[in-house]
Design a protein around this motif. Sequence first.
Motif, PDB file in Angstrom:
ATOM      1  N   PRO A 147       0.815  -1.229   0.000  1.00 39.22           N
ATOM      2  CA  PRO A 147       0.000   0.000   0.000  1.00 39.22           C
ATOM      3  C   PRO A 147       0.843   1.272   0.000  1.00 39.22           C
ATOM      4  N   ALA A 148       1.969   1.261   0.714  1.00 39.67           N
ATOM      5  CA  ALA A 148       2.825   2.449   0.742  1.00 39.67           C
ATOM      6  C   ALA A 148       3.456   2.711  -0.621  1.00 39.67           C
ATOM      7  N   LEU A 149       3.819   1.638  -1.343  1.00 41.82           N
ATOM      8  CA  LEU A 149       4.437   1.807  -2.656  1.00 41.82           C
ATOM      9  C   LEU A 149       3.435   2.285  -3.701  1.00 41.82           C
ATOM     10  N   VAL A 150       2.150   2.059  -3.446  1.00 42.13           N
ATOM     11  CA  VAL A 150       1.119   2.509  -4.384  1.00 42.13           C
ATOM     12  C   VAL A 150       1.133   4.033  -4.513  1.00 42.13           C
ATOM     13  N   ILE A 151       1.437   4.735  -3.420  1.00 37.02           N
ATOM     14  CA  ILE A 151       1.333   6.199  -3.415  1.00 37.02           C
ATOM     15  C   ILE A 151       2.297   6.838  -4.422  1.00 37.02           C
ATOM     16  N   PRO A 152       3.608   6.598  -4.338  1.00 37.07           N
ATOM     17  CA  PRO A 152       4.482   7.238  -5.341  1.00 37.07           C
ATOM     18  C   PRO A 152       4.258   6.720  -6.751  1.00 37.07           C
ATOM     19  N   LEU A 153       3.969   5.414  -6.886  1.00 37.31           N
ATOM     20  CA  LEU A 153       3.795   4.842  -8.222  1.00 37.31           C
ATOM     21  C   LEU A 153       2.585   5.442  -8.929  1.00 37.31           C
ATOM     22  N   LEU A 154       1.439   5.474  -8.244  1.00 39.25           N
ATOM     23  CA  LEU A 154       0.228   5.996  -8.874  1.00 39.25           C
ATOM     24  C   LEU A 154       0.331   7.500  -9.106  1.00 39.25           C
ATOM     25  N   THR A 155       0.990   8.215  -8.210  1.00 41.44           N
ATOM     26  CA  THR A 155       1.160   9.656  -8.394  1.00 41.44           C
ATOM     27  C   THR A 155       1.951   9.949  -9.663  1.00 41.44           C
ATOM     28  N   VAL A 156       3.030   9.224  -9.872  1.00 41.64           N
ATOM     29  CA  VAL A 156       3.842   9.424 -11.076  1.00 41.64           C
ATOM     30  C   VAL A 156       3.043   9.077 -12.329  1.00 41.64           C
ATOM     31  N   LEU A 157       2.277   8.001 -12.289  1.00 42.61           N
ATOM     32  CA  LEU A 157       1.473   7.607 -13.453  1.00 42.61           C
ATOM     33  C   LEU A 157       0.437   8.666 -13.802  1.00 42.61           C
ATOM     34  N   VAL A 158      -0.194   9.241 -12.775  1.00 47.62           N
ATOM     35  CA  VAL A 158      -1.196  10.278 -13.031  1.00 47.62           C
ATOM     36  C   VAL A 158      -0.534  11.513 -13.631  1.00 47.62           C
ATOM     37  N   VAL A 159       0.626  11.889 -13.115  1.00 46.07           N
ATOM     38  CA  VAL A 159       1.325  13.059 -13.638  1.00 46.07           C
ATOM     39  C   VAL A 159       1.716  12.850 -15.097  1.00 46.07           C
ATOM     40  N   LEU A 160       2.169  11.638 -15.427  1.00 51.70           N
ATOM     41  CA  LEU A 160       2.645  11.364 -16.786  1.00 51.70           C
ATOM     42  C   LEU A 160       1.514  11.174 -17.784  1.00 51.70           C
ATOM     43  N   PHE A 161       0.429  10.520 -17.345  1.00 53.60           N
ATOM     44  CA  PHE A 161      -0.609  10.127 -18.309  1.00 53.60           C
ATOM     45  C   PHE A 161      -2.000  10.663 -17.970  1.00 53.60           C
ATOM     46  N   GLY A 162      -2.128  11.417 -16.883  1.00 59.97           N
ATOM     47  CA  GLY A 162      -3.444  11.887 -16.450  1.00 59.97           C
ATOM     48  C   GLY A 162      -4.160  12.738 -17.480  1.00 59.97           C
ATOM     49  N   ASP A 163      -3.423  13.561 -18.215  1.00 59.23           N
ATOM     50  CA  ASP A 163      -4.044  14.433 -19.217  1.00 59.23           C
ATOM     51  C   ASP A 163      -4.637  13.652 -20.381  1.00 59.23           C
ATOM     52  N   HIS A 164      -4.218  12.410 -20.554  1.00 57.93           N
ATOM     53  CA  HIS A 164      -4.659  11.624 -21.713  1.00 57.93           C
ATOM     54  C   HIS A 164      -5.771  10.635 -21.365  1.00 57.93           C
ATOM     55  N   ILE A 165      -6.192  10.607 -20.111  1.00 58.39           N
ATOM     56  CA  ILE A 165      -7.251   9.676 -19.699  1.00 58.39           C
ATOM     57  C   ILE A 165      -8.599  10.330 -19.912  1.00 58.39           C
ATOM     58  N   VAL A 166      -9.369   9.790 -20.856  1.00 57.60           N
ATOM     59  CA  VAL A 166     -10.683  10.328 -21.199  1.00 57.60           C
ATOM     60  C   VAL A 166     -11.694   9.200 -21.142  1.00 57.60           C
ATOM     61  N   ILE A 167     -12.800   9.410 -20.445  1.00 64.37           N
ATOM     62  CA  ILE A 167     -13.859   8.413 -20.310  1.00 64.37           C
ATOM     63  C   ILE A 167     -15.163   9.011 -20.829  1.00 64.37           C
ATOM     64  N   GLY A 168     -15.703   8.405 -21.873  1.00 59.97           N
ATOM     65  CA  GLY A 168     -16.954   8.916 -22.442  1.00 59.97           C
ATOM     66  C   GLY A 168     -16.825  10.321 -22.973  1.00 59.97           C
ATOM     67  N   GLY A 169     -15.663  10.665 -23.516  1.00 63.52           N
ATOM     68  CA  GLY A 169     -15.448  11.993 -24.061  1.00 63.52           C
ATOM     69  C   GLY A 169     -15.160  13.052 -23.019  1.00 63.52           C
TER      70      GLY A 169
END
Length: 321
Positions: free
Chosen positions: A103-125
């Motif tokens: 659970p502790a490792l989830v925090i930095p990993l998911l944060t980096v993923l959101v920063v890198l790819f968050g702008d490209h995640i689109v659901i239903g337009g």
Amino acid sequence: MLSIEHFYLLLAAFLAYAGWRNLRERRYAHAAFWGLIALLFASGQTVLSASKAGNPLPSQWAGAGVIALALLATRMRREHIAEAPESERLASAQRLGHRLFLPALVIPLLTVLVVLFGDHIVIGGVALFGKGSLTLMGLALACVVSAIAAIVVTRQRPLQAADEGRRLLDTMGWAALLPLVLATLGGVFAASGVGDAVAAIVSSVIPADSRLACVLAYGLGMVLFTMIMGNAFAAFPVMTAGIGLPLLIQQHGAAPAVLGSLGMLTGYCGTLMTPMAANFNLVPAALLELDDPNAVIRAQLPTAIPLLLVNLALMYWLAFR
């Protein structure tokens, strides 16, 4: 669409729960403290909107709330809060093993993923993340996902996460707010012209045309201000506005991203060396019941000083490439 306001409301709900638990246990100062912070977080967007509309009253109420928090902090005392017996916690740790770190490792990993790819995640337009700091939203989402992962890994009831969070919050007390308050203080200092005053003083003391002298003034200034103010977040806007931007970036052509990242890391060297960073250095000593309240600082000095020298060298070498 997720926005930072959704996470503020979630945080407000948790703080309200902490206040309610303290109220039930007749710890009235703690209950009022966390309840007031919950109210400020929950009404933050409303206050901001009202202030933009030209109504200063909500901001004045928020200021009164901050003063009330300072008064309540004087009434807060550390008390033992019941937790699971040591034998039970030890047996649980042995059963779960290294899975406890997931659970502790989830925090930095998911944060980096959101920063890198968050702008490209689109659901239903519709973009998943709204406007605002993608890093902050990624960190907030990662904390929520990490809490869920901890519940799944440990097979505890969901309310246990809130109970343990509340216990840690009450153990730290008012010191839990220091990063937030000191970061705000840095913004106030920058807005009030302290950065310009620092730039004038530094320019009169050091040779402003010397790149090395400006780097040393910026790096050591970050350390000194951090030690005085207790947090690099408070020192960063002041030193960057006073030295980093006018002297290093505009005059000597330093790369802003490199200078900013290394400057903040240099400031953290000061965090390791000051009792003003109470939540980092004094609270752990109290939690561990150490005889020497400065034992954490003494243990960190052999890391802080070499890291400071390395950061200064990297800043001079990388910021001007």
